[in-house]
Motif scaffolding. Structure first.
Motif, PDB file in Angstrom:
ATOM      1  N   LEU A  41       0.687  -1.441   0.317  1.00 49.82           N
ATOM      2  CA  LEU A  41       0.074   0.315   0.239  1.00 49.82           C
ATOM      3  C   LEU A  41       0.513   1.291   0.375  1.00 49.82           C
ATOM      4  O   LEU A  41       0.505   1.551  -0.605  1.00 49.82           O
ATOM      5  N   HIS A  42       2.203   1.637   0.712  1.00 50.93           N
ATOM      6  CA  HIS A  42       2.666   2.496   0.787  1.00 50.93           C
ATOM      7  C   HIS A  42       3.426   2.371  -0.500  1.00 50.93           C
ATOM      8  O   HIS A  42       3.738   3.765  -1.445  1.00 50.93           O
ATOM      9  N   TYR A  84       1.011   3.852  -3.130  1.00 45.05           N
ATOM     10  CA  TYR A  84       1.011   5.184  -2.264  1.00 45.05           C
ATOM     11  C   TYR A  84       2.488   6.108  -2.766  1.00 45.05           C
ATOM     12  O   TYR A  84       1.955   7.195  -3.993  1.00 45.05           O
ATOM     13  N   LEU A  85       2.830   5.579  -3.166  1.00 44.76           N
ATOM     14  CA  LEU A  85       4.613   6.996  -3.530  1.00 44.76           C
ATOM     15  C   LEU A  85       4.409   6.429  -4.919  1.00 44.76           C
ATOM     16  O   LEU A  85       4.552   7.846  -5.214  1.00 44.76           O
ATOM     17  N   GLU A  86       4.024   5.446  -6.004  1.00 44.03           N
ATOM     18  CA  GLU A  86       4.196   5.598  -7.690  1.00 44.03           C
ATOM     19  C   GLU A  86       2.427   6.510  -7.726  1.00 44.03           C
ATOM     20  O   GLU A  86       3.485   7.424  -8.940  1.00 44.03           O
ATOM     21  N   ARG A  87       1.501   6.314  -7.193  1.00 48.46           N
ATOM     22  CA  ARG A  87       0.749   7.828  -7.680  1.00 48.46           C
ATOM     23  C   ARG A  87       1.673   8.857  -7.228  1.00 48.46           C
ATOM     24  O   ARG A  87       0.806   9.661  -7.975  1.00 48.46           O
ATOM     25  N   LEU A  88       2.020   9.218  -6.580  1.00 48.21           N
ATOM     26  CA  LEU A  88       2.864  10.475  -5.680  1.00 48.21           C
ATOM     27  C   LEU A  88       3.657  10.557  -7.490  1.00 48.21           C
ATOM     28  O   LEU A  88       3.786  11.479  -7.441  1.00 48.21           O
ATOM     29  N   LEU A 144       0.740  15.684   2.877  1.00 47.95           N
ATOM     30  CA  LEU A 144       0.950  14.565   1.745  1.00 47.95           C
ATOM     31  C   LEU A 144       2.014  13.094   2.183  1.00 47.95           C
ATOM     32  O   LEU A 144       0.893  11.754   2.771  1.00 47.95           O
ATOM     33  N   GLN A 186      -0.936  11.561   4.556  1.00 50.16           N
ATOM     34  CA  GLN A 186      -1.855  10.338   4.064  1.00 50.16           C
ATOM     35  C   GLN A 186      -1.081   8.581   3.273  1.00 50.16           C
ATOM     36  O   GLN A 186      -1.497   8.401   2.671  1.00 50.16           O
ATOM     37  N   ASP A 187       0.545   8.829   4.334  1.00 46.11           N
ATOM     38  CA  ASP A 187       0.867   7.730   3.738  1.00 46.11           C
ATOM     39  C   ASP A 187       0.376   6.899   4.114  1.00 46.11           C
ATOM     40  O   ASP A 187       0.392   6.372   5.644  1.00 46.11           O
ATOM     41  N   PRO A 188       0.312   5.192   4.019  1.00 45.46           N
ATOM     42  CA  PRO A 188      -0.138   4.369   5.003  1.00 45.46           C
ATOM     43  C   PRO A 188       1.035   4.138   4.802  1.00 45.46           C
ATOM     44  O   PRO A 188       0.683   2.680   6.591  1.00 45.46           O
TER      45      PRO A 188
END
Length: 84
Positions: free
Chosen positions: A21-22, A25-29, A62, A65-67
């Protein structure tokens, strides 16, 4: 945009299920142009990422919001980085 170095150190109670999940999230950012570099430490103690944000408040929002932060499995610090 300013640079922020986000350091994550694993806690003993880390839930391994949060890691994907983390990373997602980094890939989305990264897709938004917010993350330039990211990766784990070779000793598996944690990792870091380079975040782009307007200011410390935005960077902190930001990161919150990171898992990784939401789960409580890492100690996380955010530093404005005056890198060139």
């Amino acid at each position: 945009m300013n640079h922020y170095l986000v350091l994550l150190i694993r806690r003993p109670q880390l839930d391994p299920a949060v890691v994907p999940l983390h990373l997602a999230y980094l890939e989305r950012l990264r897709g938004e142009g917010r993350v330039q570099l990211s990766g784990g430490f070779s000793d598996k103690s944690g990792g870091a990422y380079l975040l782009h944000a307007a200011d410390l408040a935005e960077a902190t929002a930001l990161v919150h919001q990171d898992p990784a932060h939401v789960s409580g499995g890492w100690d996380i610090t955010v530093h404005e980085w005056l890198a060139h």
